[in-house]
Write an enzyme that holds these catalytic residues in place. Structure first.
Site, PDB file in Angstrom:
ATOM      1  N   CYS A   1       4.887   2.270 -12.008  1.00 60.00           N
ATOM      2  CA  CYS A   1       4.908   0.720 -11.790  1.00 60.00           C
ATOM      3  C   CYS A   1       2.769   0.600 -11.130  1.00 60.00           C
ATOM      4  O   CYS A   1       2.976  -0.479 -10.855  1.00 60.00           O
ATOM      5  CB  CYS A   1       5.795   0.072 -11.305  1.00 60.00           C
TER       6      CYS A   1
ATOM      7  N   GLU B   1      11.617  -3.705  -6.461  1.00 62.82           N
ATOM      8  CA  GLU B   1      11.241  -2.306  -6.707  1.00 62.82           C
ATOM      9  C   GLU B   1      10.420  -3.219  -8.366  1.00 62.82           C
ATOM     10  O   GLU B   1      11.383  -2.743  -8.728  1.00 62.82           O
ATOM     11  CB  GLU B   1      10.798  -1.346  -6.576  1.00 62.82           C
TER      12      GLU B   1
END
Ligand code: ADP
Length: 497
Positions: free
Chosen positions: A294, A260
């Site tokens: 993010c 990720e």
């Protein structure tokens, strides 16, 4: 700090290996800082390669027995763990505020988000079904089962120190694996507390191991995790550069990876958008956690015909959304950046944009010189949210993730131009857009190159939803049923009749 722990034993500075709480074998420790004032909170065990190997071996040894537990046994373990986290939520939130500088009220939200994953995985454990497959030639019977992989290594970032642990570790353990987790050096204390609650929930020794390490020694921990043949899967959340390196190292021994990585999310406001809703969506997407997630909007494309109106609505809403002050004050909902390093990087992006012709939105020009203008009393890492207009695609924010509370607004004219601008990046984690037009909803959702799309919403992370990216934002999905699939292998069994 203005908080009294109900259970001070949750605050620990040791690592957790094979069911034992340990310091580094050579006694090394590293400092954890409070982002509110950059003062030291405590010193935490600084482990290296040998201890990581021991943790991996402990996890492997625990796997021998743990892999045979029933789905129901694992389910109740997950249930007890989640319940203990819920009971300890106030203390966990306090630890999060302490080491991350997140306002206390927001920390409670992130602890809840972290627990959501365990709740969801608990429900899913017993539904890990296989398939029966009609044999093409008829003489055999074929079916599949899902089995755990073995030792999973997890490396987590600082920006959500409870949820990043539960999202990975929870899924891996629910699926029957054992785990060695290395939390970020900035925020090891939440991971330690979560492991303490796992132990209290009856988690067998070695099923969850926590290896804490400084920034310097994290590299050694990473080397052991990627090279040790007992590790079958590396799950990482962090920067694209580190993810790329770890992914390549894992490829040498065919370890599975879940990566990720960084995002650079576009947020498109079409000319038919409800501007009030779009501004609210942008505020949650862009400024939540002071812009440090993010999936935060990074490049905001606004149709030229609504640019001025949108910027005004956004500025008005922004002024009434956030309240600043001590992160321990329950009314405060916007905190400092996590470190001095982050402050400098973000301010450099603002300087770059201003030098290339961007402008601070009218109401904020007085804040142009320093990150702290008007807020010097809020600590060295406090960075006020800003709206920047007249941004262009040649500026640094278009290529680099900002990870801070700067909203760069770029005008566009046509749908095709907006989609091309949105996709013009190597990242592909999240995208957002606001429109009231149904055919645009479908068309743009399908055209955007990202693992997740938010349509008329600014918040897209939920425990039940597959979370992850494409392109340089990584591989694999976390959350929801895909997460349990991620941490199992399919075995096909062919039976002759
Ligand atoms: P950030 O810049 O947000 O800290 P990083 O990708 O550097 O993002 O860090 C995310 C996580 O990866 C942290 O736990 C960090 O300690 C860890 N990390 C960074 N470099 C390495 C490495 N070479 N090996 C293993 N872990 C690493």
């Amino acid at each position: 700090i203005p908080y009294t722990f109900k259970d001070p034993s949750l605050l620990d500075t040791r690592s957790f290996i094979g069911g034992k709480w340990v310091d580094a074998s050579n006694g090394d420790k590293f400092a954890v800082l409070d982002p509110s004032d950059n003062e030291q909170i405590c010193h935490v065990a600084d482990l290296g390669r040998d201890e990581t190997r021991q943790a991996i071996e402990a996890a492997r040894s625990a796997f021998t027995k743990y892999r045979k537990t029933t789905a129901r046994d694992r389910r109740w373990l997950m249930r007890r763990w989640a319940d203990l986290i819920k009971e300890a939520k106030d203390d966990l939130a306090a630890i999060c505020t302490l080491e991350l500088g997140k306002p206390y009220t927001e920390s409670l939200v992130t602890v809840k988000y972290g627990t959501d994953f365990l709740d969801w995985f608990e429900g899913a454990i017993e539904r890990q079904y296989g398939e029966t497959i009609p044999a093409a030639k008829g003489e055999n019977r074929i079916f599949t089962i899902r089995q755990p992989q073995g030792v999973v290594a997890a490396i987590t970032p600082w920006n959500s120190p409870v949820a990043m642990v539960t999202r990975k570790v929870g899924a891996a353990i629910a699926a029957g694996n054992t785990v060695v987790c290395k939390p970020a050096p900035e925020t090891p204390l939440c991971a330690i507390a979560v492991a303490k609650l796992f132990e209290r929930a009856g988690g067998p020794p070695g099923v969850l191991n926590i290896v804490t390490s400084s920034t310097e020694k994290s590299k050694l921990v990473g080397e052991e995790m990627t090279q040790n043949p007992l590790v079958k899967h590396l799950s990482f959340t962090g920067s694209t550069a580190v993810g790329r390196y770890l992914h390549a190292e894992c490829a040498k021994s065919f370890k599975k990876t879940s990566m990720e990585l960084g995002g650079n999310a576009p947020f498109i406001v079409f000319e038919d958008a409800n501007l009030e809703k779009a501004a609210e969506g942008l505020i949650s997407s862009k400024f939540r956690s002071s812009g440090q997630t993010c999936v935060c909007a990074n490049r905001i494309f606004v149709h030229r015909s609504v640019m001025d109106r949108f910027a005004t609505v956004l500025a008005t809403k922004l002024a009434s959304t956030f309240r600043y002050g001590s992160v321990w004050d329950k009314n405060v909902n916007f905190g400092p950046l996590y470190s001095a390093r982050a402050f400098d990087k973000i301010h450099a992006q603002l300087d770059d944009a201003l030098a290339h012709g961007a402008k601070l939105h009218a109401d904020q020009t007085d804040q142009s010189q320093t990150g702290q203008v008007g807020h010097n009393d809020l600590g060295p890492n406090f960075y006020a949210p800003r709206i920047i207009t007249h941004a262009t695609k040649d500026m640094r924010f278009m290529r680099e993730e900002t990870f801070g509370p700067l909203a760069f607004l770029v005008p566009f004219e046509t749908d095709d131009e907006a989609i091309a601008l949105a996709n013009g990046t190597s990242a592909g984690l999240a995208s957002y857009f606001f429109t009231e037009n149904i055919s645009r909803v479908w068309h743009v959702s399908e055209e955007l190159e990202s693992g997740m799309v938010g349509v008329r919403v600014g918040l897209i992370s939920a425990c039940e939803q597959p979370f992850g990216g494409i392109k340089d934002s990584g591989v694999g999905r976390e959350g929801g049923k895909d997460a349990l699939d991620e941490y199992t292998e399919i075995k096909s069994i062919t039976v002759g009749i």
